[in-house]
Design an enzyme around this catalytic site. Structure first.
Site, PDB file in Angstrom:
ATOM      1  N   HIS A 193      76.453 -30.818 -33.997  1.00 41.32           N
ATOM      2  CA  HIS A 193      77.031 -29.666 -34.680  1.00 41.32           C
ATOM      3  C   HIS A 193      76.595 -28.347 -34.056  1.00 41.32           C
ATOM      4  CE1 HIS A 193      73.378 -29.403 -37.411  1.00 41.32           C
ATOM      5  NE2 HIS A 193      73.691 -28.129 -37.381  1.00 41.32           N
TER       6      HIS A 193
ATOM      7  N   ASP B 153      73.934 -37.082 -35.034  1.00 39.50           N
ATOM      8  CA  ASP B 153      74.163 -35.657 -34.778  1.00 39.50           C
ATOM      9  C   ASP B 153      73.421 -35.148 -33.533  1.00 39.50           C
ATOM     10  OD1 ASP B 153      74.844 -33.018 -35.011  1.00 39.50           O
ATOM     11  OD2 ASP B 153      74.288 -32.823 -37.113  1.00 39.50           O
TER      12      ASP B 153
ATOM     13  N   SER C 111      68.076 -26.786 -36.952  1.00 37.43           N
ATOM     14  CA  SER C 111      68.902 -27.861 -36.433  1.00 37.43           C
ATOM     15  C   SER C 111      68.684 -27.986 -34.940  1.00 37.43           C
ATOM     16  CB  SER C 111      70.368 -27.579 -36.700  1.00 37.43           C
ATOM     17  OG  SER C 111      70.683 -28.067 -37.967  1.00 37.43           O
TER      18      SER C 111
HETATM   19  N1  ARG Z   1      73.994 -28.973 -43.176  1.00 37.15           N
HETATM   20  C1  ARG Z   1      73.564 -28.929 -41.836  1.00 37.15           C
HETATM   21  C2  ARG Z   1      73.240 -27.475 -41.407  1.00 37.15           C
HETATM   22  O1  ARG Z   1      73.179 -26.621 -42.229  1.00 37.15           O
HETATM   23  C3  ARG Z   1      74.514 -29.574 -40.920  1.00 37.15           C
HETATM   24  C4  ARG Z   1      75.811 -28.868 -40.737  1.00 37.15           C
HETATM   25  C5  ARG Z   1      76.725 -29.523 -39.784  1.00 37.15           C
HETATM   26  N2  ARG Z   1      77.306 -30.735 -40.263  1.00 37.15           N
HETATM   27  C6  ARG Z   1      78.406 -30.770 -41.040  1.00 37.15           C
HETATM   28  N3  ARG Z   1      78.846 -31.897 -41.469  1.00 37.15           N
HETATM   29  N4  ARG Z   1      79.058 -29.654 -41.313  1.00 37.15           N
HETATM   30  O2  ARG Z   1      73.579 -26.953 -40.410  1.00 37.15           O
HETATM   31  N1  ASP Z   2      71.674 -27.905 -40.723  1.00 39.76           N
HETATM   32  C1  ASP Z   2      70.818 -26.765 -40.587  1.00 39.76           C
HETATM   33  C2  ASP Z   2      70.966 -26.120 -39.204  1.00 39.76           C
HETATM   34  O1  ASP Z   2      72.008 -26.174 -38.604  1.00 39.76           O
HETATM   35  C3  ASP Z   2      69.432 -27.131 -40.872  1.00 39.76           C
HETATM   36  C4  ASP Z   2      69.111 -26.974 -42.316  1.00 39.76           C
HETATM   37  O2  ASP Z   2      69.634 -26.054 -42.953  1.00 39.76           O
HETATM   38  O3  ASP Z   2      68.297 -27.743 -42.797  1.00 39.76           O
HETATM   39  O4  ASP Z   2      70.103 -25.422 -38.757  1.00 39.76           O
END
Ligand code: ARG
Ligand code: ASP
Length: 722
Positions: free
Chosen positions: A87, A223, A657
C-alpha cells in the site's frame, strides 16, 4: 509509620509506573541508551543501543528510510534492495499499470535489474544524525518576549542551525519541536531520488482482504513491495540515469527464518506521523463527538458511490481504487477510534486527571500563576475550534478529497486566468499552459464522469444538510436555490456546461486560453463555485482557525510542561512528528471482546478459508491455491503452515507502515503495516489490553517472492539466517 508507608507507596508507584507503561511509546533513537535500553534488554533484546542508533558505526538506522514522505522502508541487501508495504508502493505500481500491463491486478516482478521500473518524483530519505539543539534554538530568548518575537527568533535560529549543519555536505536538515516545543532536535538527512520498482505481488495478495479487512485482525494481507535505491558511481544521491548503480548501504537487515512466538521481544523502527497523547479532554470530546461522526457520514456516502462504480467496470476499478482506499482508510480508522475512546472512557479519564492536576496547581501560588489559566483557556478555545474545525473539514470533504472532483479540479485554472488578466509575458503563459495540461492529463486518467456526477449530487446535498446555512458559500446557496435543493435535477445541465469534466474540452479550452476565455471561465458553473467556496473559507473560516490553533499551540506547550512537572517521576515519550522512532514490546494476542481471544498469528490456511471468487477482496489467485494444495512451502513454515501476519503490542501509527519489525537479535522478522481496530485509538490513548500493531511475517514475503513469483533470484542478495 504513616509517613513510612506513604514513602514506600510513593516509591512503589514511581518504580512500577514506568514499567507498567513500558510497551507504550515512540522513543527518540538518540536517547535509547539513556531511557530504554535497560528495559529492552530485560524484555529480551540482545544487542546494544549503539546497534540501533549510532553516528560512529554502521547500525540499524542506516538501513531505514522514510519512503516517499508517508511511509517507512528498509534496506535488505548490500545492493540497495528495499522492502516496504504494497500500500506504500501502490501509487507507483498504479502509475506503471494500464489495461495492457495491469500490475495492480497481476503483480510485477523485474527478472533482472534492467527490468526495474524508474519512478520519477519518488525519493527515500536516510537519517544521518540527530542532535539536541534546544539551547541553540532558544538562544537570545528573554522572559517576557511576546509570541511573535519568540517565533521569529526561533525560526531564525533554526535556519542558522540547519544551514551550518549541512554546508558542503549535500545533506538536508530539519529541526523539529518535541514535547510541544519544550525541546528541539536537529535531523540531518540524505535523500535518494532514483528509486526503481523491483517487485509487487498482485493485489489479490498485496491487498488481500482489501478495505473489508483493513484495520482488522485476524489479517491475511501480503502487504509488501520491493524497490531498489540507485546512486551515482560515488554512492551519492543522483537524478535518475541509466548509468546509476545500486546503492551500497552502510547496513542492511539480515532476515530471520526463525519466526516468532508469543512473548518474543519485537521492536518497530520507523517514521510514525503524528499522535496526540497529551491533549486535554476537550480535544477528545471534539474528535469523538463532533468531528468523527460528521466525517464518517460523508465518507460513507462517497465510498458507497465509488465502490458501486468500481464493481461495474475494470477500468473504473483501476481509476478509483487508490482514491477509494485513500478516503476509506481514515474513515474506517475514525469509526474504530471513536469506539475505542468510548470503551476506554478516555474523556472521563482525562477529566479525572485534569481534576487532580487542578488540585495540584491550586495548592501552590507559583504554580497557580504559571499553570492556573491553562484548563479554563482550553475550554474556551475548544468551544470555537469544534465548530470551525467541522466547517473546514466538512467543506473539504465536499469540494476536495475526492468529493465533487470536477469542481475541485476547476480551481487549478485560476492561476492561468490571473496571468492573462495581468498581461504576463507569453513565455510564462506558455509554461503555465503546459503544466495545466499535464495536471489535466493525470486528473482525467483517473476520472469517470458518470461516477463524478453521482458524487456531485451526493456531496452537494450533504453540504446543504450538514452545515448551518451561515457556513455555506454564497455561490452554493444560489445553486441550491436554483434547483430547490434537488441537485439531481440540474446535474446533467451543469456537466454539459462545464469544461472541467471532459479531457478534450478542457485541453482545447486551456490551449486556446486568452482574454476572451476569462469571461467564459467566469460563467463556468464549476469554476465560479470552486473559487467562491475557497474565498468564503479564506474570509470566514481560515483566519479564526489559524488564530485558535496559534493560541492552542502556546497552551499545549504550557500544558505539556505542567504535566511533566506534575508527574516528574515518569519518563515521557514525545508525540510522533514524522521523525524516526523506536517502539518496542512483545508479540501478543488479545481479547477482542468478551470470550473472543485472538492468537498472535495467521497462516496461509486462513487465506484458503477466506477464499471466495465472488468477493473481490477474497479472490485467492489459483497459483496460491495450487501451492497450498501441493504443500510446496519451502523453508517458509512454522508448525507445518506458512505464517502470514502476526501482532505485537508495539506502539505505532500512520507512517509506520513499511517499518522493519525486528527480533531480539536485531534481525528482520516482519514488515509493519497496520493496527488492530479495537486498539486503534492509540493515536490519542494507547490501550495496553488491545493496542496491537499488525505485521507481515517476512517469511510470507519470501514465500511469495520465491514460490509464487519465481523471483527467487532476489533472495540470493539477501542475508537470510536459517
Ligand atoms: N490501515 C493501514 C494504514 O493506515 C493500511 C492501509 C492500506 N490498506 C488498505 N486496505 N487500504 O495505512
Ligand atoms: N497503515 C498505517 C500506515 O500506512 C499504519 C498504522 O496506522 O498503523 O502507516
Amino acid at each position: 509509620m504513616k509517613n513510612k508507608l506513604l514513602t514506600i507507596w510513593l516509591l512503589l508507584t514511581i518504580l512500577l509506573a514506568p514499567a507498567l507503561r513500558a510497551d507504550e511509546g515512540m522513543w527518540i533513537p538518540l536517547l535509547i541508551e539513556k531511557y530504554n535500553i535497560k528495559l529492552m534488554q530485560e524484555k529480551g533484546f540482545k544487542l546494544t543501543a549503539e546497534d540501533i542508533y549510532s553516528v560512529n558505526k554502521a547500525c540499524m538506522k542506516d538501513a531505514i528510510v522514510q519512503f516517499g514522505g508517508g511511509c517507512t522502508g528498509e534496506v535488505i541487501s548490500p545492493d540497495g534492495l528495499m522492502i516496504t508495504n504494497h500500500h506504500c508502493g501502490y501509487g507507483q505500481i498504479q502509475k506503471h499499470s494500464s489495461l495492457e500491463h495491469d500490475y495492480l491486478t497481476n503483480g510485477f516482478w523485474a527478472m533482472s535489474q534492467e527490468e526495474e521500473l524508474p519512478n520519477p518524483g519518488l525519493s527515500v530519505t536516510f537519517l544521518k544524525r540527530i542532535e539536541d539543539v534546544t539551547e541553540s534554538v532558544m538562544k537570545g530568548m528573554i522572559d517576557g518576549m511576546d509570541g511573535n518575537e519568540r517565533d521569529k527568533l526561533v525560526n531564525s535560529n533554526i535556519s542558522g542551525i540547519t544551514k551550518s549543519a549541512t554546508v558542503g555536505t549535500g545533506y538536508s536538515a530539519v529541526v523539529r519541536p518535541f514535547y510541544m516545543g519544550k525541546q528541539y532536535f536537529l535531523f540531518v538527512n540524505e535523500s535518494f531520488r532514483d528509486i526503481r520498482l523491483v517487485g509487487a505481488p498482485p493485489s489479490s495478495i498485496g491487498k488481500f482482504g482489501g478495505e473489508t479487512d483493513n484495520w482488522l485482525w485476524p489479517r491475511h494481507t501480503g502487504d509488501f513491495s520491493l524497490f531498489r535505491i540507485y546512486a551515482g558511481k560515488d554512492n551519492k544521491p543522483a537524478e535518475f540515469s541509466k548509468d546509476n548503480v545500486p546503492y551500497k548501504p552502510a547496513f542492511h537487515f539480515p532476515i530471520s527464518l526463525k519466526g516468532v512466538n508469543e512473548g518474543d521481544f519485537t521492536m518497530v523502527f520507523g517514521y510514525p506521523g503524528s499522535t496526540s497523547e497529551y491533549v486535554p479532554s476537550y480535544h477528545i470530546d471534539m474528535v469523538k463527538n463532533f468531528l468523527n461522526p460528521k466525517m464518517i457520514v460523508i465518507r460513507t456516502k462517497k465510498i458507497e458511490i465509488m465502490e458501486a462504480a468500481m464493481n461495474t467496470e475494470p477500468l473504473i476499478r483501476i481509476q478509483y481504487s487508490a482514491k477509494k482506499a485513500g478516503i476509506a482508510n481514515s474513515w474506517k480508522k475514525w469509526i474504530g477510534e471513536s469506539q475505542g475512546l468510548e470503551k476506554m472512557g478516555t474523556i472521563e479519564k482525562k477529566k479525572e486527571f485534569e481534576n487532580k492536576l487542578t488540585v495540584w496547581i491550586t495548592a501552590d501560588n507559583a504554580r497557580m500563576l504559571k499553570y492556573g489559566n491553562i484548563l479554563p483557556k482550553y475550554k474556551e478555545l475548544y468551544a470555537g475550534l469544534d465548530e470551525y474545525n467541522i466547517v473546514s473539514s466538512f467543506t473539504n470533504e465536499v469540494f476536495s478529497n475526492n468529493g465533487a472532483e470536477a469542481v475541485s479540479f476547476a480551481r487549478n485554472i485560476k492561476a492561468l486566468a490571473e496571468l492573462i488578466k495581468n498581461n504576463a509575458d507569453e513565455d510564462k503563459i506558455k509554461v503555465m499552459k503546459i503544466n495545466l495540461l499535464e495536471t489535466g492529463r493525470s486528473f482525467f486518467q483517473n476520472y469517470n464522469i458518470a461516477t463524478d456526477k453521482k458524487l456531485f449530487v451526493a456531496v452537494m446535498t450533504m453540504y446543504g444538510e450538514y452545515l448551518d446555512i451561515k457556513w455555506q458559500a454564497p455561490e452554493y446557496i444560489k445553486l441550491k436555490n436554483s434547483c430547490k435543493g434537488n441537485f439531481l435535477s440540474i446535474v446533467e445541465k451543469l456537466y454539459k456546461k462545464t469544461v472541467f469534466a471532459d479531457e478534450a474540452r478542457f485541453n482545447a479550452f486551456v490551449t486556446g486560453f486568452n482574454e476572451a476565455s476569462v469571461a467564459k471561465l467566469n460563467k463556468d458553473p464549476f469554476y465560479g463555485l470552486a473559487v467562491n467556496v475557497n474565498d468564503f473559507l479564506t474570509e470566514n473560516v481560515r483566519p479564526e482557525l489559524v488564530r485558535i490553533n496559534d493560541d492552542l499551540q502556546k497552551l499545549n506547550k504550557e500544558y505539556m510542561a505542567a504535566q511533566m512537572e506534575f508527574e516528574s517521576g515518569k519518563i515521557f515519550y514525545p508525540d510522533a512528528n514524522s521523525t524516526l522512532r523506536l517502539s518496542y514490546g512483545t508479540v501478543k494476542g488479545y481479547f477482542s471482546k468478551d470470550a473472543v481471544y485472538y492468537t498472535h498469528y495467521t497462516t496461509l490456511k486462513g487465506i484458503m478459508e477466506k477464499d471466495n471468487p465472488d468477493i473481490y477482496d477474497y479472490d485467492v489467485p489459483d497459483k496460491l491455491k495450487e501451492l497450498y494444495k501441493s504443500k510446496d512451502f519451502g523453508p517458509y513454515t512454522q508448525n507445518g503452515e506458512v505464517p502470514v501476519c502476526f501482532i505485537a503490542n508495539n506502539h505505532t501509527t500512520g507512517g509506520n507502515s513499511g517499518s522493519p519489525v525486528i527480533n531480539a537479535d536485531g534481525q528482520l522478522i516482519g514488515v509493519n503495516f497496520d493496527r488492530a481496530w479495537e486498539g486503534v485509538a492509540s493515536d490519542l490513548a494507547y490501550n495496553p489490553e488491545q493496542s496491537r500493531n499488525i505485521s507481515l511475517d517476512i517469511r510470507y514475503a519470501l514465500f511469495i517472492i520465491d514460490k509464487f513469483a519465481g523471483a527467487g533470484y532476489l533472495l540470493k542478495e539477501m542475508t537470510i539466517i536459517e
